[in-house]
Design a protein around this motif. Structure first.
Motif, PDB file in Angstrom:
ATOM      1  N   ASN A  51     -93.626   5.548  19.270  1.00  0.00           N
ATOM      2  CA  ASN A  51     -93.232   6.154  18.000  1.00  0.00           C
ATOM      3  C   ASN A  51     -94.040   7.406  17.675  1.00  0.00           C
ATOM      4  O   ASN A  51     -93.579   8.258  16.908  1.00  0.00           O
ATOM      5  N   ASN A  52     -95.247   7.535  18.248  1.00  0.00           N
ATOM      6  CA  ASN A  52     -96.078   8.715  17.978  1.00  0.00           C
ATOM      7  C   ASN A  52     -95.917   9.799  19.040  1.00  0.00           C
ATOM      8  O   ASN A  52     -96.736  10.714  19.126  1.00  0.00           O
ATOM      9  N   ALA A  53     -94.868   9.703  19.858  1.00  0.00           N
ATOM     10  CA  ALA A  53     -94.600  10.748  20.848  1.00  0.00           C
ATOM     11  C   ALA A  53     -94.297  12.059  20.126  1.00  0.00           C
ATOM     12  O   ALA A  53     -93.895  12.061  18.953  1.00  0.00           O
ATOM     13  N   PRO A  54     -94.505  13.216  20.778  1.00  0.00           N
ATOM     14  CA  PRO A  54     -94.222  14.512  20.136  1.00  0.00           C
ATOM     15  C   PRO A  54     -92.822  14.558  19.543  1.00  0.00           C
ATOM     16  O   PRO A  54     -91.884  13.967  20.093  1.00  0.00           O
ATOM     17  N   PRO A  55     -92.667  15.247  18.417  1.00  0.00           N
ATOM     18  CA  PRO A  55     -91.379  15.203  17.690  1.00  0.00           C
ATOM     19  C   PRO A  55     -90.212  15.804  18.449  1.00  0.00           C
ATOM     20  O   PRO A  55     -89.061  15.497  18.130  1.00  0.00           O
ATOM     21  N   GLU A  56     -90.484  16.648  19.452  1.00  0.00           N
ATOM     22  CA  GLU A  56     -89.384  17.256  20.202  1.00  0.00           C
ATOM     23  C   GLU A  56     -88.797  16.324  21.261  1.00  0.00           C
ATOM     24  O   GLU A  56     -87.765  16.630  21.868  1.00  0.00           O
ATOM     25  N   PHE A  57     -89.443  15.172  21.503  1.00  0.00           N
ATOM     26  CA  PHE A  57     -88.925  14.217  22.487  1.00  0.00           C
ATOM     27  C   PHE A  57     -87.767  13.428  21.867  1.00  0.00           C
ATOM     28  O   PHE A  57     -87.920  12.834  20.796  1.00  0.00           O
ATOM     29  N   PRO A  58     -86.606  13.368  22.521  1.00  0.00           N
ATOM     30  CA  PRO A  58     -85.489  12.600  21.963  1.00  0.00           C
ATOM     31  C   PRO A  58     -85.823  11.119  21.811  1.00  0.00           C
ATOM     32  O   PRO A  58     -86.463  10.520  22.674  1.00  0.00           O
ATOM     33  N   ARG A  59     -85.385  10.547  20.692  1.00  0.00           N
ATOM     34  CA  ARG A  59     -85.536   9.109  20.443  1.00  0.00           C
ATOM     35  C   ARG A  59     -84.267   8.347  20.796  1.00  0.00           C
ATOM     36  O   ARG A  59     -84.336   7.217  21.261  1.00  0.00           O
ATOM     37  N   PHE A  60     -83.107   8.973  20.533  1.00  0.00           N
ATOM     38  CA  PHE A  60     -81.826   8.320  20.765  1.00  0.00           C
ATOM     39  C   PHE A  60     -80.889   9.264  21.491  1.00  0.00           C
ATOM     40  O   PHE A  60     -80.981  10.488  21.363  1.00  0.00           O
ATOM     41  N   ILE A  61     -79.940   8.690  22.211  1.00  0.00           N
ATOM     42  CA  ILE A  61     -78.833   9.451  22.787  1.00  0.00           C
ATOM     43  C   ILE A  61     -77.543   8.708  22.468  1.00  0.00           C
ATOM     44  O   ILE A  61     -77.417   7.506  22.737  1.00  0.00           O
ATOM     45  N   LEU A  62     -76.605   9.442  21.874  1.00  0.00           N
ATOM     46  CA  LEU A  62     -75.273   8.911  21.619  1.00  0.00           C
ATOM     47  C   LEU A  62     -74.310   9.544  22.619  1.00  0.00           C
ATOM     48  O   LEU A  62     -74.462  10.708  22.989  1.00  0.00           O
ATOM     49  N   ASN A  63     -73.290   8.792  23.030  1.00  0.00           N
ATOM     50  CA  ASN A  63     -72.307   9.300  23.984  1.00  0.00           C
ATOM     51  C   ASN A  63     -70.918   8.818  23.604  1.00  0.00           C
ATOM     52  O   ASN A  63     -70.759   7.753  22.998  1.00  0.00           O
ATOM     53  N   SER A  64     -69.920   9.609  23.971  1.00  0.00           N
ATOM     54  CA  SER A  64     -68.539   9.138  23.857  1.00  0.00           C
ATOM     55  C   SER A  64     -68.179   8.380  25.122  1.00  0.00           C
ATOM     56  O   SER A  64     -68.740   8.626  26.196  1.00  0.00           O
ATOM     57  N   ALA A  65     -67.235   7.472  25.004  1.00  0.00           N
ATOM     58  CA  ALA A  65     -66.856   6.639  26.145  1.00  0.00           C
ATOM     59  C   ALA A  65     -66.267   7.468  27.284  1.00  0.00           C
ATOM     60  O   ALA A  65     -66.405   7.112  28.456  1.00  0.00           O
ATOM     61  N   ASP A  66     -65.624   8.609  26.954  1.00  0.00           N
ATOM     62  CA  ASP A  66     -65.020   9.443  27.990  1.00  0.00           C
ATOM     63  C   ASP A  66     -65.984  10.472  28.570  1.00  0.00           C
ATOM     64  O   ASP A  66     -65.619  11.244  29.458  1.00  0.00           O
ATOM     65  N   GLY A  67     -67.222  10.508  28.077  1.00  0.00           N
ATOM     66  CA  GLY A  67     -68.226  11.413  28.621  1.00  0.00           C
ATOM     67  C   GLY A  67     -68.162  12.837  28.114  1.00  0.00           C
ATOM     68  O   GLY A  67     -68.991  13.672  28.505  1.00  0.00           O
ATOM     69  N   LYS A  68     -67.252  13.153  27.209  1.00  0.00           N
ATOM     70  CA  LYS A  68     -67.125  14.541  26.728  1.00  0.00           C
ATOM     71  C   LYS A  68     -68.198  14.897  25.697  1.00  0.00           C
ATOM     72  O   LYS A  68     -68.685  16.030  25.675  1.00  0.00           O
ATOM     73  N   PHE A  69     -68.557  13.946  24.846  1.00  0.00           N
ATOM     74  CA  PHE A  69     -69.467  14.232  23.739  1.00  0.00           C
ATOM     75  C   PHE A  69     -70.773  13.472  23.915  1.00  0.00           C
ATOM     76  O   PHE A  69     -70.777  12.307  24.326  1.00  0.00           O
ATOM     77  N   SER A  70     -71.880  14.144  23.580  1.00  0.00           N
ATOM     78  CA  SER A  70     -73.171  13.462  23.562  1.00  0.00           C
ATOM     79  C   SER A  70     -74.041  14.082  22.478  1.00  0.00           C
ATOM     80  O   SER A  70     -73.796  15.203  22.020  1.00  0.00           O
ATOM     81  N   CYS A  71     -75.055  13.336  22.081  1.00  0.00           N
ATOM     82  CA  CYS A  71     -75.937  13.780  21.002  1.00  0.00           C
ATOM     83  C   CYS A  71     -77.346  13.269  21.285  1.00  0.00           C
ATOM     84  O   CYS A  71     -77.549  12.065  21.453  1.00  0.00           O
ATOM     85  N   GLN A  72     -78.295  14.173  21.361  1.00  0.00           N
ATOM     86  CA  GLN A  72     -79.699  13.827  21.573  1.00  0.00           C
ATOM     87  C   GLN A  72     -80.450  14.016  20.264  1.00  0.00           C
ATOM     88  O   GLN A  72     -80.437  15.108  19.695  1.00  0.00           O
TER      89      GLN A  72
END
Length: 230
Positions: A51-72
């Motif tokens: 939890n204390n990792a640098p703030p620029e490191f992604p915590r979560f990744i969201l993806n669409s089932a078809d692979g078109k959309f993602s969110c870091q």
């Protein structure tokens, strides 16, 4: 010359976003997954970092089932990606507006949690494929952008250009990258963003978001559609 849009990305820079323990992290992932599930409908990923990792490191990744959309999702920025399929029926404006809607979904969630959005960028990457009559990509760039007799026999050409712009209320950067190697395609990237110097005083609301992204979409279309006339 054929244009293939490869990817559209939005970068949302944030502050006042804190996760102090594993319980908060799990709860937040559940909330954002429920909020954005209409877009990112694939299994979410919680990255195994402290939890204390640098703030620029992604915590979560969201993806669409078809692979078109993602969110870091990191604590200092959120990046939303739209990977354009090689075969698609939407025109460029429709692709850009799909990405605007995806980004607005995430923006609204962040603001609802009290997170401050202080900078926004909108990035598009495309490939311009030359016809046989237009020659190879390096010669095309030399003929359009370089004085005769300069930069002889290059293996690669890369141009970076940034010019100032302004939406109704915000100063903007308009960054353009043009890259050519020894083939028949030219890689273009636009990055339209609010200036970093104003971040400390910014706290964007939905009206600001729409103004900024609409400006970015317009500038992106102008450059991509008018190339090489920039």
């Amino acid at each position: 010359m054929e244009t293939k849009i490869k990817q559209i990305q939005a970068a949302v820079f944030i502050r006042n976003f804190n996760i102090s323990n594993d319980l908060e992290r799990a709860s937040l992932l559940t909330e954002i997954n429920q909020h954005a599930n209409i877009i990112f409908n694939g299994p979410p990923t919680q990255l195994p970092i402290p939890n204390n990792a640098p703030p620029e490191f992604p915590r979560f990744i969201l993806n669409s089932a078809d692979g078109k959309f993602s969110c870091q999702i990191a604590l200092s920025r959120v990046d939303i990606f739209y990977k354009i399929p090689d075969v698609h029926t939407e025109d460029f404006e429709q692709l850009l507006n799909t990405q605007k809607n995806n980004t607005e979904n995430i923006f609204n969630f962040l603001v609802s949690k009290g997170v401050i959005v202080d900078r926004i960028g909108f990035i598009a990457a495309a490939e311009k494929i030359l016809t046989p009559g237009e020659g190879n990509s390096i010669d095309y760039l030399r003929n359009n952008f370089i004085r005769e007799g300069r930069f002889g026999s290059p293996k690669e050409l890369l141009f970076n250009y940034n010019h100032s712009g302004r939406s109704e209320n915000f100063e903007m950067n308009n960054l353009i990258s043009i890259n050519a190697k020894e083939n028949a395609s030219i890689v273009l990237q636009t990055d339209v963003n609010t200036i970093a110097e104003g971040m400390s005083g910014n706290n964007f609301n939905l009206e600001n978001f729409n103004e900024i992204v609409n400006y970015a979409i317009g500038e992106t279309q102008i450059f991509m559609n008018n190339f090489p006339n920039i």
